[in-house]
Design a protein around this motif. Sequence first.
Motif, short mmCIF file in Angstrom:
data_model
loop_
_atom_site.label_atom_id
_atom_site.label_comp_id
_atom_site.label_asym_id
_atom_site.label_seq_id
_atom_site.Cartn_x
_atom_site.Cartn_y
_atom_site.Cartn_z
N PHE A 78 0.81 -1.22 0.00
CA PHE A 78 0.00 0.00 0.00
C PHE A 78 0.85 1.27 0.00
CE2 PHE A 78 -3.37 -2.87 1.46
CZ PHE A 78 -4.46 -2.38 0.77
N GLY A 79 2.05 1.21 0.55
CA GLY A 79 2.81 2.45 0.70
C GLY A 79 4.28 2.29 0.35
N ARG A 80 5.06 3.31 0.73
CA ARG A 80 6.50 3.30 0.46
C ARG A 80 7.19 2.24 1.33
NH1 ARG A 80 8.86 7.77 2.44
NH2 ARG A 80 7.08 8.60 3.58
N PRO A 81 8.26 1.63 0.82
CA PRO A 81 8.98 0.64 1.63
C PRO A 81 9.48 1.20 2.95
CG PRO A 81 9.69 0.54 -0.67
CD PRO A 81 8.81 1.74 -0.56
N GLU A 82 9.77 2.51 2.97
CA GLU A 82 10.27 3.12 4.21
C GLU A 82 9.22 3.14 5.32
OE1 GLU A 82 12.34 4.78 0.64
OE2 GLU A 82 10.23 4.56 1.27
N LEU A 83 7.96 2.89 4.97
CA LEU A 83 6.88 2.96 5.95
C LEU A 83 6.25 1.60 6.22
CD1 LEU A 83 5.01 6.24 4.90
CD2 LEU A 83 6.69 5.92 6.71
N THR A 84 6.95 0.53 5.85
CA THR A 84 6.36 -0.80 6.02
C THR A 84 5.99 -1.08 7.48
OG1 THR A 84 7.56 -1.69 4.13
CG2 THR A 84 6.78 -3.27 5.76
N GLY A 85 6.88 -0.75 8.40
CA GLY A 85 6.59 -0.97 9.81
C GLY A 85 5.39 -0.16 10.28
N THR A 86 5.30 1.09 9.84
CA THR A 86 4.17 1.93 10.23
C THR A 86 2.86 1.37 9.69
OG1 THR A 86 5.63 3.86 10.21
CG2 THR A 86 3.27 4.29 10.20
N TYR A 87 2.89 0.87 8.46
CA TYR A 87 1.68 0.27 7.89
C TYR A 87 1.25 -0.94 8.71
CZ TYR A 87 0.79 3.01 3.70
OH TYR A 87 0.43 4.02 2.83
N PHE A 88 2.19 -1.79 9.08
CA PHE A 88 1.83 -2.94 9.91
C PHE A 88 1.32 -2.50 11.27
CE2 PHE A 88 4.33 -5.74 7.04
CZ PHE A 88 3.42 -6.78 6.93
N GLY A 89 1.95 -1.48 11.86
CA GLY A 89 1.51 -1.00 13.16
C GLY A 89 0.10 -0.48 13.13
N ILE A 90 -0.21 0.39 12.16
CA ILE A 90 -1.56 0.94 12.07
C ILE A 90 -2.57 -0.15 11.70
CG2 ILE A 90 -3.03 2.48 10.69
CD1 ILE A 90 -0.92 4.56 10.80
N PHE A 91 -2.16 -1.10 10.87
CA PHE A 91 -3.05 -2.21 10.53
C PHE A 91 -3.50 -2.94 11.79
CE2 PHE A 91 -3.65 -6.73 9.60
CZ PHE A 91 -4.68 -6.67 8.68
N TYR A 92 -2.56 -3.22 12.68
CA TYR A 92 -2.92 -3.96 13.89
C TYR A 92 -3.71 -3.10 14.87
CZ TYR A 92 -0.44 -8.17 12.65
OH TYR A 92 -0.05 -9.34 12.03
N VAL A 93 -3.48 -1.81 14.90
CA VAL A 93 -4.28 -0.94 15.75
C VAL A 93 -5.72 -0.90 15.25
CG1 VAL A 93 -4.67 1.44 16.49
CG2 VAL A 93 -2.35 0.49 16.54
N VAL A 94 -5.91 -0.62 13.94
CA VAL A 94 -7.25 -0.51 13.38
C VAL A 94 -8.00 -1.83 13.48
CG1 VAL A 94 -8.56 -0.10 11.26
CG2 VAL A 94 -6.63 1.39 11.84
N SER A 95 -7.37 -2.90 13.03
CA SER A 95 -8.05 -4.19 13.04
C SER A 95 -8.27 -4.68 14.47
CB SER A 95 -7.25 -5.22 12.24
OG SER A 95 -5.94 -5.34 12.74
N GLY A 96 -7.34 -4.34 15.38
CA GLY A 96 -7.52 -4.74 16.77
C GLY A 96 -8.72 -4.06 17.41
N VAL A 97 -8.88 -2.76 17.17
CA VAL A 97 -10.04 -2.05 17.70
C VAL A 97 -11.32 -2.59 17.07
CG1 VAL A 97 -11.20 0.18 17.79
CG2 VAL A 97 -8.74 0.05 18.22
N ALA A 98 -11.30 -2.79 15.75
CA ALA A 98 -12.48 -3.32 15.07
C ALA A 98 -12.83 -4.71 15.56
CB ALA A 98 -12.24 -3.33 13.56
N ALA A 99 -11.82 -5.54 15.77
CA ALA A 99 -12.06 -6.89 16.26
C ALA A 99 -12.60 -6.87 17.69
CB ALA A 99 -10.79 -7.72 16.19
N ALA A 100 -12.15 -5.90 18.51
CA ALA A 100 -12.69 -5.78 19.86
C ALA A 100 -14.18 -5.49 19.81
CB ALA A 100 -11.94 -4.68 20.62
N VAL A 101 -14.58 -4.62 18.88
CA VAL A 101 -16.01 -4.34 18.70
C VAL A 101 -16.73 -5.61 18.25
CG1 VAL A 101 -17.70 -3.01 17.38
CG2 VAL A 101 -15.60 -1.91 18.19
N GLY A 102 -16.11 -6.33 17.31
CA GLY A 102 -16.72 -7.57 16.84
C GLY A 102 -16.87 -8.59 17.96
#
Length: 423
Positions: A334-358
């Motif tokens: 989805f993004g620049r290689p320099e931001l791979t860690g940030t993409y994974f971090g935000i992915f787990y934050v967003v999906s974690g919150v959504a999964a908590a709601v689920g």
Amino acid sequence: METWREIRGFPVAVRLLLVNQLGVNTGFYLLIPYLALHLGENLGMSAAVVGIVLGVRNLSQQGLFLIGGSAADRLGARGVIIAGCALRTAGFALFALGDGLPVLLAASVLSGLAGALFNPAVRAYLAQEAGERKAEAFALFNVFATTGALIGPLLGSALLLVDFRACALTAAGIFAVLTVAQALVLPAREVPPRQDSVLADWREVAGDRAFLGFALAMVGMFTLENQLYLLLPEGARQATGWDGAAGLVLLVGTLTNLTLQMRVTRALTTRGHRARWIAVGLTLMGVAFLPPAMVAGSSSDGWLDAAPVLAGAVLLHLGVVIASPFVMELIPGFGRPELTGTYFGIFYVVSGVAAAVGNTVVGWAMDTGGRTGAEWLPWVCCALFGPASAAGVAWLHRCGALPPSPPLVPAARVAPAEERSHA
């Protein structure tokens, strides 16, 4: 033998990360499943205090994934992985050595922060080192992680015959060995200096609507995976009247993963866009809850009623086997290689919150179904999560919002890392 050849085809960094994940899950599941029992029965803490200790650990991890991802991008994934494992060593050692609430809270914070550091960092490092073979690398990653999740509870139950401290110290020792191994063997990679700020990185990723849509679409996958530890074990216990039936749910699922993961991933990487198979996997994860729904609330026939629950566990794991490696493969695209860690971090934050709601919805359905006699309600609720998430992924694909599939690199034609290093 084919899996061993697959492993040898990756560089030493990937191989070490696979072993690392085996150790991480072994150490984690050796301790955490028994922590509540230790706090409540051995230390005599109230349910409220136990909930606080466990909640602090979970919040420390889920809430700080973004920090771990950004640290991997800015400081280098290697150092963040080593720091995370060292913190997990300290946290688990404190669980063994401390009985007071302040010490236990500190142990919870340290162990949660550790997971927040090394989880996105490991995935970012793995994605970078695997090159065009990300799907196969993440499939192997799942195999090693699942193996650790099976070994951990078995080893933990044996160590509990001694006492809980034996579990905690063994888990801390595993993470200490991993820390040393990574410091000695894991190759360091130069991190180019950055002129922009961390906040600018976060704004860039948060402004990626396609990525955020994809992360939200994964609510089904994370919510349904969690039912391997909530709804399915409870269904097996109710069907058989035997608490040990919950372990069978994990066992049949683990065997499904270990037997099929690499075969399925290798077969599907050559057939169409990844989004198709992610949607298929999510749909199958939803279908997995239909067999248990058909017998929910019926008069118990013991093991006969457990069969649909165990079949559901197999189907659920098969859906994860299909979808998970391709989900992990798409995130860096989805993004620049320099931001791979940030993409994974935000992915787990967003999906974690959504999964908590689920999970809250599933919990409400379990309570409501038990109170009203509609025992089928939580199963049907879960069955809807899978197709809903699949529809979200399919819509993003039709809109052209997902990264393209990488070019095919047949595993059979990739030379082992040792051969490539001399080419």
